[in-house]
Scaffold this motif. Structure first.
Motif, short mmCIF file in Angstrom:
data_model
loop_
_atom_site.label_atom_id
_atom_site.label_comp_id
_atom_site.label_asym_id
_atom_site.label_seq_id
_atom_site.Cartn_x
_atom_site.Cartn_y
_atom_site.Cartn_z
N ARG A 136 0.84 -1.22 0.00
CA ARG A 136 0.00 0.00 0.00
C ARG A 136 0.86 1.25 0.00
N ARG A 137 1.92 1.25 0.83
CA ARG A 137 2.79 2.45 0.87
C ARG A 137 3.45 2.65 -0.48
N GLN A 138 3.88 1.53 -1.06
CA GLN A 138 4.54 1.64 -2.37
C GLN A 138 3.57 2.24 -3.39
N LYS A 158 12.71 -5.67 13.74
CA LYS A 158 11.58 -6.41 14.32
C LYS A 158 10.75 -5.44 15.17
N GLU A 159 9.43 -5.49 14.97
CA GLU A 159 8.58 -4.53 15.68
C GLU A 159 8.32 -5.01 17.10
N THR A 160 9.38 -4.94 17.93
CA THR A 160 9.26 -5.51 19.27
C THR A 160 9.60 -4.50 20.37
N GLN A 192 13.18 3.42 13.62
CA GLN A 192 14.08 2.26 13.69
C GLN A 192 14.07 1.48 12.38
N LYS A 193 12.89 1.37 11.75
CA LYS A 193 12.82 0.67 10.46
C LYS A 193 13.71 1.37 9.45
N ALA A 194 13.59 2.69 9.38
CA ALA A 194 14.34 3.45 8.37
C ALA A 194 15.84 3.41 8.68
N ALA A 239 7.90 3.87 7.84
CA ALA A 239 6.57 4.18 8.37
C ALA A 239 6.09 3.01 9.21
N ASP A 240 5.22 3.33 10.13
CA ASP A 240 4.61 2.27 10.93
C ASP A 240 3.18 2.66 11.26
N THR A 241 2.26 1.76 10.94
CA THR A 241 0.84 2.04 11.20
C THR A 241 0.36 1.15 12.34
N ILE A 242 -0.32 1.77 13.29
CA ILE A 242 -0.91 0.99 14.39
C ILE A 242 -2.35 1.44 14.61
N VAL A 243 -3.09 0.56 15.23
CA VAL A 243 -4.47 0.91 15.61
C VAL A 243 -4.49 0.99 17.13
N SER A 244 -5.16 2.02 17.64
CA SER A 244 -5.19 2.17 19.09
C SER A 244 -6.65 2.22 19.57
N MET A 287 -4.79 -10.34 7.57
CA MET A 287 -3.55 -10.86 8.16
C MET A 287 -2.33 -9.95 8.08
N ASP A 288 -2.20 -9.15 7.03
CA ASP A 288 -1.00 -8.32 6.95
C ASP A 288 -1.32 -6.86 7.23
N LYS A 289 -2.39 -6.63 8.02
CA LYS A 289 -2.81 -5.24 8.22
C LYS A 289 -3.00 -4.92 9.70
N ALA A 290 -2.55 -3.71 10.07
CA ALA A 290 -2.67 -3.30 11.46
C ALA A 290 -4.15 -3.28 11.87
N GLY A 291 -4.44 -3.79 13.06
CA GLY A 291 -5.82 -3.83 13.55
C GLY A 291 -6.62 -4.92 12.88
N GLY A 292 -6.03 -5.61 11.92
CA GLY A 292 -6.71 -6.73 11.27
C GLY A 292 -7.73 -6.32 10.23
N TYR A 293 -7.60 -5.12 9.66
CA TYR A 293 -8.53 -4.77 8.58
C TYR A 293 -7.85 -3.89 7.54
N GLY A 294 -8.44 -3.91 6.35
CA GLY A 294 -7.96 -3.06 5.26
C GLY A 294 -9.10 -2.17 4.82
N ILE A 295 -9.01 -0.88 5.17
CA ILE A 295 -10.13 0.02 4.88
C ILE A 295 -10.32 0.19 3.38
N GLN A 296 -9.22 -0.03 2.60
CA GLN A 296 -9.27 0.22 1.16
C GLN A 296 -9.95 -0.90 0.40
N VAL A 299 -4.72 3.74 5.42
CA VAL A 299 -4.22 2.74 4.46
C VAL A 299 -2.73 2.45 4.70
N GLY A 300 -2.03 3.42 5.30
CA GLY A 300 -0.63 3.12 5.63
C GLY A 300 0.35 4.25 5.42
N PHE A 301 -0.09 5.36 4.77
CA PHE A 301 0.87 6.43 4.58
C PHE A 301 0.17 7.79 4.49
C1 LIG Z 1 -5.45 -0.03 9.16
C2 LIG Z 1 -4.91 -0.50 7.85
C3 LIG Z 1 -3.63 -0.95 7.74
N1 LIG Z 1 -3.13 -1.41 6.51
C4 LIG Z 1 -1.75 -1.93 6.41
O1 LIG Z 1 -1.31 -2.43 7.63
C5 LIG Z 1 0.13 -2.49 7.61
C6 LIG Z 1 0.63 -2.00 8.94
O2 LIG Z 1 1.80 -2.64 9.25
P1 LIG Z 1 3.22 -1.93 9.36
O3 LIG Z 1 4.03 -2.68 10.34
O4 LIG Z 1 3.06 -0.47 9.55
O5 LIG Z 1 3.82 -2.14 7.89
P2 LIG Z 1 4.18 -3.51 7.14
O6 LIG Z 1 3.10 -3.86 6.18
O7 LIG Z 1 4.61 -4.57 8.09
O8 LIG Z 1 5.42 -3.05 6.27
P3 LIG Z 1 6.83 -2.49 6.79
O9 LIG Z 1 6.81 -1.02 6.52
O10 LIG Z 1 7.86 -3.21 5.98
O11 LIG Z 1 6.98 -2.79 8.26
C7 LIG Z 1 0.59 -1.59 6.48
O12 LIG Z 1 1.07 -2.41 5.42
C8 LIG Z 1 -0.70 -0.90 6.05
O13 LIG Z 1 -0.67 -0.62 4.65
C9 LIG Z 1 -3.94 -1.41 5.40
O14 LIG Z 1 -3.52 -1.83 4.30
N2 LIG Z 1 -5.22 -0.90 5.51
C10 LIG Z 1 -5.75 -0.46 6.68
O15 LIG Z 1 -6.93 -0.03 6.71
#
Ligand SMILES: Cc1cn([C@@H]2O[C@H](COP(=O)(O)OP(=O)(O)OP(=O)(O)O)[C@@H](O)[C@H]2O)c(=O)[nH]c1=O
Length: 631
Positions: free
Chosen positions: A23-25, A43-45, A64-66, A87-92, A170-179, A197-199
């Motif tokens: 998504r960021r790309q 590692k996001e720890t 830290q990622k960058a 970048a890092d996206t989290i849901v709170s 599975m690969d999205k913060a909070g477990g959903y993809g709004i897009q 969406v991530g950025f």
């Molecule tokens: C809420 C929401 C999140 N996302 C994705 O959730 C991942 C967050 O994880 P992250 O750790 O920030 O990034 P990553 O995918 O692990 O990539 P990286 O930057 O390499 O750590 C990113 O992908 C976002 O797009 C969506 O695509 N749609 C949404 O509505």
């Protein structure tokens, strides 16, 4: 170019996105940013409880990622990037931070917690400017975060599980993809949608504006502080900093906010503005701030009308090797360049001035010299020289494009009109003379070398022990693969006429292992055995019928688990957004029977030959990458 925002400032910089998030790309590619993707291994720890607020955690993780990517690239002696973006996206929700679910049960836990409630999505972003001093990496870090509030409807158990089983969470913060499907769960969004969406693109542009456009003193009162300056005209895309001369005239400066007509567009005063051509004009306003509906300059159209002149100026300066002379001897006066090259002084001066205005050269009282980009890309021995492709564009593509009208009318290639030769087999045309062949190989080498790293790292290819690059020409990608996967056995398979001429293009440094070159015709001869077959800029040369012949040959020798990797400019499915790729498709029309294709078109072709799990990665470079495996 009125919509080309401050991102234009990054044009001449090596930008790396330290993120695997597609998504960021996509968000950054869609606005025309050129960047390499190097996913972070951080590692996001981090200990969440040690942060006072959730956004602090997201910002620190982004940083830290960058930093991990910047350090890794520096240590591994890859060319140090100018800028790394993390970048890092989290849901709170309820004081808890939710990241990506580890399994379906975890996704269930997260989504049921979000059901019927408002939560916040935070994306932390770090922009790291890098430089190398001696052997040391120096970094300047800018970071920020954006918050968006999202409310979910009440989710029934059935809906929740159906959504989880779709695989989307599975690969999205909070477990959903709004897009995508997740959009159906959302009652409202307050704030930047792309942030979820991530950025947070808008905030990112504002940060760049702060970094690259510190307000000049005399214009301070006119600048909307949170606005994004537009970068228009080629001048602004140059390496030189010349903001003050690019400001637009604003008559009747009483009302400084023109947002009703031109949202978030700053308006500057400039004493010299009457002599400055700008790429767009804001509506003139009278003393009361009302629009007098002045004609807007159609800058995009004017730029397109001028495009061929700019291309030809670049081609001619390259063909005359002016960038080479300036690299070795610059700064030089026009008369000295003319003497070196053997051209007229008046013509040379005009060409050099045009190159300055196009951002390719710099001009001082000592004379003309190359910009950094010219040294890197335009000299014939530059690290990522495009010289070969530029000469090919001038000598081969230009005459073909002159016949674009006939190509469009007839729907076919124009080699006979451009070169007086009946079109035969595509490559016979290139290889009929040693000179044309050498020029074509140099052109292909330019692009392959420039894109090799992004193509080789778009996916983790370490499970493939042997690779065969079909039509791999000079081996530019093959050498890069060995750099990245030292244990991989890499073969290049190409026509005998090509293999006989590769020596000039081989790297001087010794690779971890040698590339094997095998000659043959992939339509007629047996293919070398390999776990992974690469087709880089091959399929776009051919119509579907020929592609089926080639893919069925590959499929016949591929064992289950073996793969195909395509490197092509991938069109968006609607074929309306990616102008570089769409223009390239016209390029294929004038000279081949092939075309550029969309991701779904490539997927369709591959699936017909037993290849599945088709993944597409947009690299932000000239070539995108498609990977699939034989089932
Ligand atoms: C809420 C929401 C999140 N996302 C994705 O959730 C991942 C967050 O994880 P992250 O750790 O920030 O990034 P990553 O995918 O692990 O990539 P990286 O930057 O390499 O750590 C990113 O992908 C976002 O797009 C969506 O695509 N749609 C949404 O509505």
């Amino acid at each position: 170019m009125a919509l080309n925002p401050v991102l234009g400032k990054l044009v001449s910089k090596r930008v790396v996105l330290a993120s695997a998030s597609p998504r960021r790309q996509e968000i950054l590619t869609n606005v025309g940013l050129r960047f390499e993707v190097v996913p972070s291994w951080f590692k996001e720890t981090l200990e969440k409880s040690s942060f006072a607020a959730p956004y602090e955690y997201a910002v620190e993780t982004a940083k830290q990622k960058a930093l991990e990517v910047a350090n890794r690239m520096h240590v591994k002696h890859l060319r140090t990037p100018d800028i790394v973006i993390g970048a890092d996206t989290i849901v709170s929700v309820d004081e808890q931070i939710l990241e990506k679910p580890v399994d379906k049960q975890d996704a269930y836990r997260m989504l049921s917690r979000l059901s019927g409630k408002e939560h916040s999505v935070f994306t932390g972003v770090a922009i790291i400017h890098c430089s190398s001093k001696g052997n040391q990496l120096e970094t300047e870090i800018t970071d920020f975060y954006e918050e968006t509030k999202v409310k979910f409807s009440d989710l029934s158990e059935e809906l929740l599980w159906e959504y989880i089983h779709s695989g989307e969470p599975m690969d999205k913060a909070g477990g959903y993809g709004i897009q995508a499907l997740g959009g159906m769960l959302v009652e409202y969004v307050h704030g930047d949608f792309l942030n979820v969406v991530g950025f947070p693109l808008n905030h990112f542009c504002k940060k760049l504006a702060e970094l690259y456009y510190p307000p000049p003193k005399h214009t301070v009162q006119h600048i909307k502080h949170d606005s994004i300056p537009s970068v228009d005209t080629f001048e602004n895309l140059s390496d030189g900093e010349s903001e003050s001369s690019n400001f637009i005239e604003h008559k009747g400066a009483n009302n400084l906010d023109s947002s009703s007509m031109c949202p978030s567009r700053p308006v500057y005063n400039c004493e010299n503005s009457s002599s400055v051509r700008t790429g767009f004009m804001v509506p003139l306003e009278n003393q009361n701030g009302a629009s007098e509906s002045a004609a807007k300059l159609p800058s995009k159209i004017l730029d397109l009308m001028d495009g061929f002149k700019a291309s030809k100026a670049l081609f001619v300066a390259s063909k005359l090797k002016m960038f080479d002379y300036l690299k070795n001897k610059g700064p030089l006066k026009a008369v000295d360049v003319a003497n070196e090259v053997g051209t007229s002084v008046c013509g040379t001066e005009r060409l050099l001035d045009a190159c300055v205005a196009l951002g390719l050269l710099e001009k001082t009282s000592q004379g003309y010299s190359n910009t950094d980009s010219a040294n890197t890309y335009l000299t014939s021995d530059g690290e990522y020289s495009l010289h070969g492709y530029i000469i090919h564009s001038n000598d081969h593509l230009w005459p073909l494009f002159t016949n674009l009208e006939s190509a469009v009318r007839e729907g076919s290639r124009q080699n006979h009109r451009a070169f007086g030769r009946k079109a035969e087999d595509l490559f016979k045309d290139y290889y009929h003379s040693q000179e044309v062949k050498q020029r074509f190989m140099a052109a292909m080498h330019s692009i392959a070398h420039l894109t090799a790293r992004d193509v080789a790292t778009a996916f983790d290819l370490s499970q493939f022990k042997s690779t065969c690059d079909l039509g791999g020409c000079t081996g530019a990608l093959a050498h890069e693969l060995i750099q990245i996967y030292p244990n991989m056995k890499v073969t290049v398979f190409d026509l005998p006429e090509v293999i006989a001429n590769i020596s000039y293009f081989q790297p001087s440094e010794q690779c971890a292992a040698p590339v094997t070159f095998v000659s043959g015709d992939f339509f007629k001869d047996n293919l070398p055995e390999a776990d992974l077959y690469i087709l880089s800029r091959v399929l776009h040369d051919w119509p579907d019928e020929k592609i089926h012949v080639l893919l069925s040959k590959i499929s016949a020798v591929c064992k289950p688990g073996c793969g195909i990797l395509l490197a092509e400019m991938v069109l968006d499915d609607e074929k309306k957004n990616r102008s570089t790729a769409l223009l390239q498709s016209l390029n294929m029309l004038v000279q081949t029977e092939g075309k550029e294709r969309s991701g779904s078109e490539y997927q369709g072709l591959l699936e017909q030959h037993g290849f599945a799990n088709v993944k597409i990665r947009l690299t932000g470079n000239l070539l995108d990458v498609v990977l699939c495996v034989k089932t």
